[in-house]
Design a protein around this motif. Structure first.
Motif, PDB file in Angstrom:
ATOM      1  N   PHE A 233       0.867  -1.180   0.000  1.00  0.00           N
ATOM      2  CA  PHE A 233       0.000   0.000   0.000  1.00  0.00           C
ATOM      3  C   PHE A 233       0.904   1.231   0.000  1.00  0.00           C
ATOM      4  N   ALA A 234       0.597   2.183  -0.853  1.00  0.00           N
ATOM      5  CA  ALA A 234       1.362   3.430  -0.908  1.00  0.00           C
ATOM      6  C   ALA A 234       0.401   4.600  -0.841  1.00  0.00           C
ATOM      7  N   GLU A 235       0.813   5.608  -0.111  1.00  0.00           N
ATOM      8  CA  GLU A 235       0.014   6.830   0.034  1.00  0.00           C
ATOM      9  C   GLU A 235       0.934   8.026  -0.177  1.00  0.00           C
ATOM     10  N   PHE A 236       0.607   8.844  -1.189  1.00  0.00           N
ATOM     11  CA  PHE A 236       1.449   9.983  -1.542  1.00  0.00           C
ATOM     12  C   PHE A 236       0.980  11.230  -0.811  1.00  0.00           C
ATOM     13  N   ALA A 237       1.942  11.911  -0.222  1.00  0.00           N
ATOM     14  CA  ALA A 237       1.688  13.156   0.496  1.00  0.00           C
ATOM     15  C   ALA A 237       2.782  14.146   0.098  1.00  0.00           C
ATOM     16  N   PRO A 238       2.634  15.423   0.441  1.00  0.00           N
ATOM     17  CA  PRO A 238       3.657  16.394   0.040  1.00  0.00           C
ATOM     18  C   PRO A 238       5.058  16.005   0.488  1.00  0.00           C
ATOM     19  N   GLY A 239       5.956  15.771  -0.489  1.00  0.00           N
ATOM     20  CA  GLY A 239       7.349  15.498  -0.189  1.00  0.00           C
ATOM     21  C   GLY A 239       7.645  14.101   0.314  1.00  0.00           C
ATOM     22  N   GLU A 240       6.691  13.195   0.289  1.00  0.00           N
ATOM     23  CA  GLU A 240       6.949  11.850   0.808  1.00  0.00           C
ATOM     24  C   GLU A 240       5.931  10.860   0.275  1.00  0.00           C
ATOM     25  N   VAL A 241       6.261   9.588   0.470  1.00  0.00           N
ATOM     26  CA  VAL A 241       5.334   8.502   0.221  1.00  0.00           C
ATOM     27  C   VAL A 241       5.324   7.621   1.468  1.00  0.00           C
ATOM     28  N   ARG A 242       4.134   7.201   1.867  1.00  0.00           N
ATOM     29  CA  ARG A 242       3.985   6.315   3.018  1.00  0.00           C
ATOM     30  C   ARG A 242       3.700   4.922   2.505  1.00  0.00           C
ATOM     31  N   LEU A 243       4.398   3.939   3.033  1.00  0.00           N
ATOM     32  CA  LEU A 243       4.346   2.579   2.527  1.00  0.00           C
ATOM     33  C   LEU A 243       3.969   1.593   3.627  1.00  0.00           C
ATOM     34  N   VAL A 244       3.182   0.606   3.251  1.00  0.00           N
ATOM     35  CA  VAL A 244       2.911  -0.565   4.084  1.00  0.00           C
ATOM     36  C   VAL A 244       3.154  -1.784   3.207  1.00  0.00           C
ATOM     37  N   ASN A 245       4.084  -2.616   3.624  1.00  0.00           N
ATOM     38  CA  ASN A 245       4.455  -3.789   2.836  1.00  0.00           C
ATOM     39  C   ASN A 245       4.012  -5.052   3.557  1.00  0.00           C
ATOM     40  N   CYS A 246       3.135  -5.810   2.894  1.00  0.00           N
ATOM     41  CA  CYS A 246       2.642  -7.077   3.449  1.00  0.00           C
ATOM     42  C   CYS A 246       3.185  -8.235   2.601  1.00  0.00           C
ATOM     43  N   GLY A 247       4.469  -8.509   2.792  1.00  0.00           N
ATOM     44  CA  GLY A 247       5.080  -9.671   2.159  1.00  0.00           C
ATOM     45  C   GLY A 247       5.320  -9.555   0.678  1.00  0.00           C
ATOM     46  N   HIS A 248       5.343  -8.342   0.122  1.00  0.00           N
ATOM     47  CA  HIS A 248       5.493  -8.158  -1.319  1.00  0.00           C
ATOM     48  C   HIS A 248       6.915  -7.688  -1.636  1.00  0.00           C
ATOM     49  N   PRO A 249       7.416  -7.966  -2.863  1.00  0.00           N
ATOM     50  CA  PRO A 249       8.740  -7.449  -3.237  1.00  0.00           C
ATOM     51  C   PRO A 249       8.818  -5.934  -3.066  1.00  0.00           C
ATOM     52  N   ALA A 250       9.908  -5.465  -2.486  1.00  0.00           N
ATOM     53  CA  ALA A 250      10.056  -4.045  -2.162  1.00  0.00           C
ATOM     54  C   ALA A 250      10.151  -3.210  -3.431  1.00  0.00           C
ATOM     55  N   PRO A 251       9.533  -2.024  -3.422  1.00  0.00           N
ATOM     56  CA  PRO A 251       9.640  -1.140  -4.593  1.00  0.00           C
ATOM     57  C   PRO A 251      11.049  -0.564  -4.716  1.00  0.00           C
ATOM     58  N   VAL A 252      11.303   0.029  -5.879  1.00  0.00           N
ATOM     59  CA  VAL A 252      12.607   0.636  -6.151  1.00  0.00           C
ATOM     60  C   VAL A 252      12.432   2.142  -6.280  1.00  0.00           C
ATOM     61  N   ARG A 253      13.280   2.875  -5.600  1.00  0.00           N
ATOM     62  CA  ARG A 253      13.304   4.340  -5.745  1.00  0.00           C
ATOM     63  C   ARG A 253      14.442   4.715  -6.680  1.00  0.00           C
ATOM     64  N   LEU A 254      14.131   5.525  -7.691  1.00  0.00           N
ATOM     65  CA  LEU A 254      15.125   5.994  -8.647  1.00  0.00           C
ATOM     66  C   LEU A 254      15.207   7.511  -8.544  1.00  0.00           C
ATOM     67  N   GLY A 255      16.288   7.985  -7.968  1.00  0.00           N
ATOM     68  CA  GLY A 255      16.540   9.412  -7.822  1.00  0.00           C
ATOM     69  C   GLY A 255      18.028   9.637  -7.917  1.00  0.00           C
ATOM     70  N   LYS A 256      18.592  10.329  -6.930  1.00  0.00           N
ATOM     71  CA  LYS A 256      20.041  10.464  -6.896  1.00  0.00           C
ATOM     72  C   LYS A 256      20.703   9.110  -6.717  1.00  0.00           C
ATOM     73  N   GLN A 257      20.016   8.217  -6.039  1.00  0.00           N
ATOM     74  CA  GLN A 257      20.478   6.847  -5.870  1.00  0.00           C
ATOM     75  C   GLN A 257      19.360   5.890  -6.255  1.00  0.00           C
ATOM     76  N   ILE A 258      19.751   4.662  -6.551  1.00  0.00           N
ATOM     77  CA  ILE A 258      18.790   3.598  -6.843  1.00  0.00           C
ATOM     78  C   ILE A 258      18.838   2.614  -5.684  1.00  0.00           C
ATOM     79  N   ARG A 259      17.716   2.428  -5.013  1.00  0.00           N
ATOM     80  CA  ARG A 259      17.709   1.499  -3.880  1.00  0.00           C
ATOM     81  C   ARG A 259      16.331   0.913  -3.655  1.00  0.00           C
ATOM     82  N   LEU A 260      16.338  -0.263  -3.051  1.00  0.00           N
ATOM     83  CA  LEU A 260      15.091  -0.912  -2.667  1.00  0.00           C
ATOM     84  C   LEU A 260      14.546  -0.252  -1.411  1.00  0.00           C
TER      85      LEU A 260
END
Length: 373
Positions: A233-260
């Motif tokens: 579950f992801a919820e977008f808010a100003p300047g951030e994203v809130r995440l709840v992970n229930c056993g699913h593969p972690a998302p990837v963030r692509l910005g200055k760095q690439i990380r799970l």
């Protein structure tokens, strides 16, 4: 009409496309009849001509099996007439046996045809339902642009349980991506129920962790003892994203760095009564978040090596347009697998734009603490 043509073409290819079996049946029957005609001593008899109908009944349709059966009966009469053996009782008994066996072969072909038709119809209905359920998404909520892709497996594979949805709620844009354990119609039904429950609850549940627990409580009574749904579950808010992970593969963030974006604590999948703990990820304009199902990370090459996600995702998603980036990523994973994937693959790419994030919804203080990352 498109669906009707689809399953009819599939059945036609399956039931009438085996020319080798038809040729073998016709030639084999002719050889048996020739042996019966030319032999002076032992002769195979009319019953041996059952070889033709028996060869084709499991592979071809009713009409072609009936045609081969008729061909065998004609050959039997012709061989008997050559030796003037039409009248003797032994020929009559063999001919009746050939006739009965041919009728059973035609009946067996009819049953195979009916089963194949039902299977093709069911498969096509499932695929159409899955395409409707996982419709392509191209939306922009506030400062977040969302693009999706769903790729079905190769023809003949069963439908999977991938799911995703995004809704604009009073609490901001909310995203769900998940994967139902198993394949087939049961998994498709569970995916549809999960998306329906998410759409209902996302508007009514302020805290993201509570949303995950409410969704678990909604779908759990209809799941089997070994069924579950991995989900993020992801919820977008100003300047951030809130995440709840229930056993699913972690998302990837692509910005200055690439990380799970792995959760601080792992939670169980939906259906197993998880106790999720939301966490925050701070974002900057231009950042991209890739959500996906395990069809991406479990794609293997000929040597069994899994797709190197973090090594490939940066270059693949460098295309300026999110849609082109998703296409490039799919091209890379299929190149790694040396052909179409054998499992469903769902991709969701979220990109932060220059305009203020979440400008269409008022910021709020979540009722459940979030850990920032």
């Amino acid at each position: 009409m498109a669906m009707s043509r689809g399953w009819r073409v599939a059945v036609s290819r399956r039931l009438t496309g085996n020319r080798l079996a038809l040729t073998a049946a016709v030639v084999g029957s002719a050889l048996v009849a020739a042996l019966d005609t030319m032999a002076d001593g032992w002769t195979p008899g009319a019953v041996a001509l059952l070889i033709g109908p028996l060869l084709v009944c499991a592979h071809l349709g009713t009409r072609r099996t009936a045609a081969v059966a008729a061909w065998s009966l004609v050959l039997a009469l012709g061989a008997a007439a050559t030796h003037q053996r039409v009248a003797p009782p032994d020929f009559a008994a063999q001919f009746l046996a050939l006739l009965a066996g041919s009728a059973l072969a035609v009946r067996n072909a009819a049953r195979h045809t009916a089963v194949a038709l039902a299977l093709a119809r069911t498969t096509e209905v499932a695929r159409v339902s899955q395409r409707a359920l996982l419709r392509p998404v191209s939306v922009q909520f506030g400062g977040v642009t969302v693009r999706t892709r769903h790729h079905c497996p190769i023809p003949g594979s069963s439908t999977g349980g991938d799911l995703y949805d995004i809704v604009h709620t009073p609490y901001g844009a909310r995203l769900l991506i998940g994967d139902v354990r198993g394949h087939g119609l049961d998994a498709l039904g569970t995916a549809a129920a999960t998306i329906g429950a998410f759409r209902d609850l996302a508007y009514l549940t302020p805290a993201l962790g509570d949303l995950a627990e409410a969704l678990d409580a909604r779908i759990s009574p209809d799941l089997g003892p070994e069924d579950f749904v991995t989900a993020i579950f992801a919820e977008f808010a100003p300047g951030e994203v809130r995440l709840v992970n229930c056993g699913h593969p972690a998302p990837v963030r692509l910005g200055k760095q690439i990380r799970l974006l792995e959760p601080p604590e792992c939670a169980l999948p939906l259906g197993l009564h998880p106790t999720p703990r939301p966490h925050r990820v701070f974002l900057q304009n231009g950042d991209r978040l890739l959500f996906y199902t395990d069809g991406l990370t479990e794609a293997r090459d000929a040597n069994g090596t899994v797709f190197p996600l973090l090594d490939q995702v940066g270059d693949a998603l460098a295309a300026p347009a999110p849609s082109d980036a998703l296409d490039a990523l799919y091209d890379r994973v299929t190149a790694h697998a040396d052909g179409p994937l054998t499992d469903d693959l769902a991709l969701v790419l979220c990109q932060l734009n220059e305009q203020p994030l979440g400008s269409r919804s008022a910021p709020r203080t979540p009722s459940t603490p979030h850990k920032a990352t």
